[in-house]
Motif scaffolding. Structure first.
Motif, PDB file in Angstrom:
ATOM      1  N   ASN A  15       0.855  -1.179   0.000  1.00  0.00           N
ATOM      2  CA  ASN A  15       0.000   0.000   0.000  1.00  0.00           C
ATOM      3  C   ASN A  15       0.899   1.240   0.000  1.00  0.00           C
ATOM      4  OD1 ASN A  15       0.793   0.379   2.700  1.00  0.00           O
ATOM      5  ND2 ASN A  15      -1.159  -0.319   3.553  1.00  0.00           N
ATOM      6  N   GLU A  16       0.395   2.377   0.436  1.00  0.00           N
ATOM      7  CA  GLU A  16       1.210   3.594   0.372  1.00  0.00           C
ATOM      8  C   GLU A  16       2.406   3.570   1.332  1.00  0.00           C
ATOM      9  OE1 GLU A  16      -1.223   7.084   0.675  1.00  0.00           O
ATOM     10  OE2 GLU A  16      -2.381   6.602  -1.123  1.00  0.00           O
ATOM     11  N   ASN A  17       2.412   2.648   2.266  1.00  0.00           N
ATOM     12  CA  ASN A  17       3.596   2.419   3.101  1.00  0.00           C
ATOM     13  C   ASN A  17       4.480   1.416   2.363  1.00  0.00           C
ATOM     14  OD1 ASN A  17       2.792   3.957   5.642  1.00  0.00           O
ATOM     15  ND2 ASN A  17       1.002   2.672   5.266  1.00  0.00           N
ATOM     16  N   ASN A  18       5.250   1.928   1.421  1.00  0.00           N
ATOM     17  CA  ASN A  18       5.777   1.097   0.333  1.00  0.00           C
ATOM     18  C   ASN A  18       7.276   0.841   0.421  1.00  0.00           C
ATOM     19  OD1 ASN A  18       6.628   3.676  -0.250  1.00  0.00           O
ATOM     20  ND2 ASN A  18       5.959   3.647  -2.375  1.00  0.00           N
ATOM     21  N   ILE A  19       7.806   0.681   1.619  1.00  0.00           N
ATOM     22  CA  ILE A  19       9.244   0.429   1.743  1.00  0.00           C
ATOM     23  C   ILE A  19       9.648  -0.820   0.954  1.00  0.00           C
ATOM     24  CG2 ILE A  19       8.959  -0.815   3.941  1.00  0.00           C
ATOM     25  CD1 ILE A  19      11.719   0.288   4.771  1.00  0.00           C
ATOM     26  N   LEU A  20       8.793  -1.832   0.908  1.00  0.00           N
ATOM     27  CA  LEU A  20       9.155  -3.076   0.237  1.00  0.00           C
ATOM     28  C   LEU A  20       9.115  -2.951  -1.277  1.00  0.00           C
ATOM     29  CD1 LEU A  20       7.385  -5.651   2.581  1.00  0.00           C
ATOM     30  CD2 LEU A  20       9.838  -5.182   2.404  1.00  0.00           C
ATOM     31  N   SER A  21       8.094  -2.282  -1.818  1.00  0.00           N
ATOM     32  CA  SER A  21       8.060  -2.120  -3.283  1.00  0.00           C
ATOM     33  C   SER A  21       9.145  -1.155  -3.745  1.00  0.00           C
ATOM     34  CB  SER A  21       6.675  -1.674  -3.756  1.00  0.00           C
ATOM     35  OG  SER A  21       6.254  -0.515  -3.102  1.00  0.00           O
ATOM     36  N   ARG A  22       9.461  -0.144  -2.935  1.00  0.00           N
ATOM     37  CA  ARG A  22      10.581   0.746  -3.293  1.00  0.00           C
ATOM     38  C   ARG A  22      11.886  -0.028  -3.311  1.00  0.00           C
ATOM     39  NH1 ARG A  22      11.636   4.047   0.597  1.00  0.00           N
ATOM     40  NH2 ARG A  22       9.870   3.792   2.011  1.00  0.00           N
ATOM     41  N   PHE A  23      12.048  -0.941  -2.362  1.00  0.00           N
ATOM     42  CA  PHE A  23      13.262  -1.763  -2.333  1.00  0.00           C
ATOM     43  C   PHE A  23      13.374  -2.609  -3.593  1.00  0.00           C
ATOM     44  CE2 PHE A  23      14.387  -6.248  -1.338  1.00  0.00           C
ATOM     45  CZ  PHE A  23      15.770  -6.101  -1.383  1.00  0.00           C
ATOM     46  N   GLN A  52      -6.702   3.595  -5.589  1.00  0.00           N
ATOM     47  CA  GLN A  52      -6.692   2.378  -6.409  1.00  0.00           C
ATOM     48  C   GLN A  52      -7.239   1.179  -5.625  1.00  0.00           C
ATOM     49  OE1 GLN A  52      -2.486   2.606  -7.228  1.00  0.00           O
ATOM     50  NE2 GLN A  52      -2.828   3.243  -9.364  1.00  0.00           N
ATOM     51  N   THR A  53      -6.939   1.131  -4.328  1.00  0.00           N
ATOM     52  CA  THR A  53      -7.431   0.032  -3.491  1.00  0.00           C
ATOM     53  C   THR A  53      -8.957   0.020  -3.449  1.00  0.00           C
ATOM     54  OG1 THR A  53      -5.442   0.101  -2.108  1.00  0.00           O
ATOM     55  CG2 THR A  53      -7.397  -0.952  -1.166  1.00  0.00           C
ATOM     56  N   HIS A  88      -4.999  -5.874  -7.682  1.00  0.00           N
ATOM     57  CA  HIS A  88      -4.591  -4.765  -8.551  1.00  0.00           C
ATOM     58  C   HIS A  88      -3.177  -4.993  -9.088  1.00  0.00           C
ATOM     59  CE1 HIS A  88      -4.695  -0.588 -10.022  1.00  0.00           C
ATOM     60  NE2 HIS A  88      -3.417  -0.547  -9.684  1.00  0.00           N
ATOM     61  N   ALA A  89      -2.271  -5.403  -8.194  1.00  0.00           N
ATOM     62  CA  ALA A  89      -0.887  -5.637  -8.626  1.00  0.00           C
ATOM     63  C   ALA A  89      -0.808  -6.776  -9.628  1.00  0.00           C
ATOM     64  CB  ALA A  89      -0.005  -5.934  -7.408  1.00  0.00           C
ATOM     65  N   ALA A  90      -1.603  -7.816  -9.418  1.00  0.00           N
ATOM     66  CA  ALA A  90      -1.605  -8.939 -10.360  1.00  0.00           C
ATOM     67  C   ALA A  90      -2.059  -8.482 -11.742  1.00  0.00           C
ATOM     68  CB  ALA A  90      -2.517 -10.045  -9.846  1.00  0.00           C
ATOM     69  N   GLY A  91      -3.060  -7.611 -11.782  1.00  0.00           N
ATOM     70  CA  GLY A  91      -3.552  -7.103 -13.065  1.00  0.00           C
ATOM     71  C   GLY A  91      -2.518  -6.278 -13.800  1.00  0.00           C
ATOM     72  N   LYS A  92      -1.682  -5.565 -13.058  1.00  0.00           N
ATOM     73  CA  LYS A  92      -0.671  -4.712 -13.673  1.00  0.00           C
ATOM     74  C   LYS A  92       0.615  -5.460 -14.015  1.00  0.00           C
ATOM     75  CE  LYS A  92      -2.936  -0.778 -13.443  1.00  0.00           C
ATOM     76  NZ  LYS A  92      -3.335  -0.053 -14.657  1.00  0.00           N
ATOM     77  N   LEU A  93       0.989  -6.443 -13.190  1.00  0.00           N
ATOM     78  CA  LEU A  93       2.319  -7.046 -13.323  1.00  0.00           C
ATOM     79  C   LEU A  93       2.305  -8.500 -13.769  1.00  0.00           C
ATOM     80  CD1 LEU A  93       4.087  -5.633 -10.100  1.00  0.00           C
ATOM     81  CD2 LEU A  93       4.121  -4.700 -12.433  1.00  0.00           C
TER      82      LEU A  93
END
Length: 462
Positions: free
Chosen positions: A281-289, A367-368, A392-397
């Protein structure tokens, strides 16, 4: 099977010892010394097993010091509490497979591990004639699942910290309405990360930990991750039967890295996973990594998916150990740097390795909510806001080459406000939530201060 610490100063532990230690005494996280591999014949045979039988096949490879009959009994009793005969059924909607992980007592995926861990703790304590005081921090679902896993059990007290006013009303009520005498709820004036830091600091005081026989239920306990590995294999078996595909993708909403790390372990065991998609979600330390090599702490933002409102992913250290090729000295330095600077840096080669293992997407609040509404209008199926980030992520990636399984981590009725906003309707409540607002509650609001929590625990420890 032996266990070692990511930080290299604890090793040679048995499974029983690893479970009871929780956080390693050197401050690291415990891992098996080796990951058992599964061959294609075993994989095919496992795909036909019922959930408890599959759980026994997988967990027994790691819990080699527990007699088979005892382990089977623990597993069977743990999953008898689930309301669906398949425990974690897979449903097909709008081109994606949804792995429903919310059929346990608290309607969240944490039940899959914590029903097992509660029974395992009771078994080990009775065997050893010992007592335990469990302390854990929750961003929403772990707390209630842990409480329901050990409520009323002998020789155990449980102390759960949650951020005051920062979990959903239903999540809070699921914790505070459990009034068994061995359950203590503490609402801290702070964030989940504050609570997690307090728990880690308390476990880091080894003398205090030993004096009060502390145990861990957060996913810092290896048994939590191990129990979650099972449903990746189970989902693969169901989708393989439906499609004959050998490989599949998984899309995982996660803030603490534990749920997707279980998938990573399954893949290391030999489960044919093509993509592991991480949804933040918007607390995105993991996706930024994953996308940019930026593992740096930001400010925690409130979102419709509060269980992921985290900036310090407690299971990340386990993956970092593998990323650093098991170099405990390098890992200790990395964690010292992170604790000092609030960030970690990675080489281009390391980032390339990360991106070979994971894809990731940040899903914002708008988006959520939109995903919940759109998916419901297309399929008449309600997603909770955490699951919606994964869909949502599955649809995009999603690559499209293989089927994608989205992990449904909680029942939508736990997040009725988000569902109402997205769909204009009230989610139907399961029987377990009926009348929950009218039940007696017990909770204390305290400062997010380690000394305060230690004093509270010491006074009430068994």
């Amino acid at each position: 099977m032996q266990y070692l610490s990511t930080r290299g100063r604890v090793n040679g532990l048995s499974f029983k010892q690893a479970v009871m230690m929780g956080l390693a005494d050197d401050g690291g996280l415990l891992l098996p010394a080796e990951i058992p591999r599964v061959n294609s014949g075993e994989l095919e045979a496992w795909s036909r097993l019922a959930y408890p039988e599959l759980a026994f096949q997988i967990i027994s490879r790691y819990a080699t010091d527990i007699p088979a009959a005892d382990l089977k009994d623990l597993i069977d009793r743990s999953y008898a509490t689930f309301t669906h005969p398949e425990v974690t059924p897979v449903v097909h909607r709008d081109g994606v497979y949804i792995l429903e992980l919310f059929h346990g007592p608290t309607l969240a995926f944490k039940d899959v591990a914590l029903q097992f861990l509660g029974n395992l703790f009771e078994y080990l304590l009775r065997q050893n004639g010992e007592k335990m005081n469990i302390i854990g921090a929750t961003s929403g679902d772990t707390g209630s699942a842990a409480i329901y896993g050990v409520r009323g059990k002998q020789n155990i007290n449980i102390f759960i910290l949650h951020p005051h006013g920062k979990v959903s009303p239903i999540q809070e009520l699921q914790m505070t309405t459990v009034t068994d005498p061995n359950v203590f709820n503490l609402a801290i004036r702070g964030t989940f990360d504050d609570g997690q830091a307090i728990v880690k600091e308390i476990f880091g005081d080894v003398a205090f930990k030993q004096r009060h026989s502390l145990g861990a239920v957060n996913s810092i306990n290896w048994a939590r991750v191990l129990a979650q590995v099972v449903y990746y294999f189970y989902a693969w078996g169901r989708v393989h039967k439906d499609t004959s595909c050998k490989k599949i993708n998984f899309s995982v909403p996660t803030g603490n890295f534990g749920d997707i790390f279980a998938g990573y372990i399954a893949k290391r065991m030999g489960l044919p996973i093509d993509q592991l998609i991480l949804a933040s979600n918007e607390n995105n330390i993991l996706s930024r990594f994953i996308n940019h090599g930026d593992y740096s702490i930001g400010e925690v933002r409130p979102t419709p998916s509060p269980s992921m409102d985290i900036q310090k992913a407690s299971n990340f250290e386990r993956y970092l150990y593998y990323l650093l090729d098991g170099d405990s000295r390098a890992l200790r330095k990395a964690m010292e740097d992170f604790n000092r600077d609030g960030k970690l840096e990675f080489s281009a080669e390391q980032l390339h390795s990360v991106q070979n293992e994971f894809a990731a997407l940040t899903v914002d609040n708008e988006q959520t909510i939109a995903t919940i509404g759109d998916f419901f209008r297309r399929t008449d199926y309600l997603l909770d806001p955490h699951t919606a980030t994964g869909v949502h992520a599955a649809g995009k990636l999603g690559s499209g080459r293989y089927p994608t399984v989205c992990l449904a981590t909680a029942h939508p009725a736990k997040f009725d406000q988000a569902v109402r906003e997205a769909t204009g309707r009230e989610p139907q409540r399961p029987a377990g939530l009926a009348g929950i607002e009218q039940r007696e509650q017990r909770c204390e609001i305290v400062d997010a201060d380690t000394a305060v929590i230690k004093a509270y625990l010491a006074e009430r420890a068994i």
